[in-house]
Design a protein around this motif. Sequence first.
Motif, PDB file in Angstrom:
ATOM      1  N   TYR A  42       0.823  -1.209   0.000  1.00 28.67           N
ATOM      2  CA  TYR A  42       0.000   0.000   0.000  1.00 28.67           C
ATOM      3  C   TYR A  42       0.855   1.257   0.000  1.00 28.67           C
ATOM      4  N   ARG A  43       1.971   1.216   0.712  1.00 34.86           N
ATOM      5  CA  ARG A  43       2.867   2.369   0.706  1.00 34.86           C
ATOM      6  C   ARG A  43       3.458   2.585  -0.683  1.00 34.86           C
ATOM      7  N   ALA A  44       3.845   1.498  -1.358  1.00 33.91           N
ATOM      8  CA  ALA A  44       4.410   1.609  -2.704  1.00 33.91           C
ATOM      9  C   ALA A  44       3.375   2.162  -3.680  1.00 33.91           C
ATOM     10  N   ILE A  45       2.135   1.670  -3.568  1.00 34.97           N
ATOM     11  CA  ILE A  45       1.072   2.175  -4.442  1.00 34.97           C
ATOM     12  C   ILE A  45       0.852   3.666  -4.190  1.00 34.97           C
ATOM     13  N   GLY A  46       0.828   4.058  -2.910  1.00 34.13           N
ATOM     14  CA  GLY A  46       0.661   5.474  -2.578  1.00 34.13           C
ATOM     15  C   GLY A  46       1.781   6.332  -3.125  1.00 34.13           C
ATOM     16  N   VAL A  47       3.012   5.869  -3.008  1.00 34.07           N
ATOM     17  CA  VAL A  47       4.158   6.628  -3.514  1.00 34.07           C
ATOM     18  C   VAL A  47       4.082   6.746  -5.032  1.00 34.07           C
ATOM     19  N   VAL A  48       3.749   5.666  -5.715  1.00 33.01           N
ATOM     20  CA  VAL A  48       3.656   5.703  -7.176  1.00 33.01           C
ATOM     21  C   VAL A  48       2.570   6.675  -7.618  1.00 33.01           C
ATOM     22  N   ILE A  49       1.431   6.649  -6.948  1.00 37.46           N
ATOM     23  CA  ILE A  49       0.338   7.559  -7.312  1.00 37.46           C
ATOM     24  C   ILE A  49       0.756   9.011  -7.085  1.00 37.46           C
ATOM     25  N   LEU A  50       1.357   9.305  -5.927  1.00 31.73           N
ATOM     26  CA  LEU A  50       1.771  10.683  -5.646  1.00 31.73           C
ATOM     27  C   LEU A  50       2.852  11.162  -6.613  1.00 31.73           C
TER      28      LEU A  50
END
Length: 126
Positions: A42-50
């Motif tokens: 979830y952290r990786a997905i959040g970083v990629v989106i941001l």
Amino acid sequence: MSAQTETQTSSFDGIKWVVAIALLAAAVVGNYYYGEQVSILYRAIGVVILVAVAGIVAGMTDKGRRFRAFAKESRTEVRRVVWPTRQETTQTTLIILVATAIVSLILWGMDAILVRVVGFFTGLEF
């Protein structure tokens, strides 16, 4: 009138850059802050989106548009390049290796001669 438009564009560009940098900072801080509580997925997905949103915001600035135009032109130029065949690449590599070996042998020989000459004049044997 165009001076006013340029001023508005540059002020909006500044705001867009601040937003993009803030989004990147939020990605870094959020990843660090939620390091223990949230799954790495979830952290990786959040970083990629941001990072993607920050890239889109930065791409809407004047410099971003110029960068995209430059990237398009570069891609077009790369398509025009005539790339060497595998045989040409292999032959050129071999020629470079042989030339490097020859020059290194010449330099090694000159170094050996100079060491002997300096040893002869100074009386020091190496």
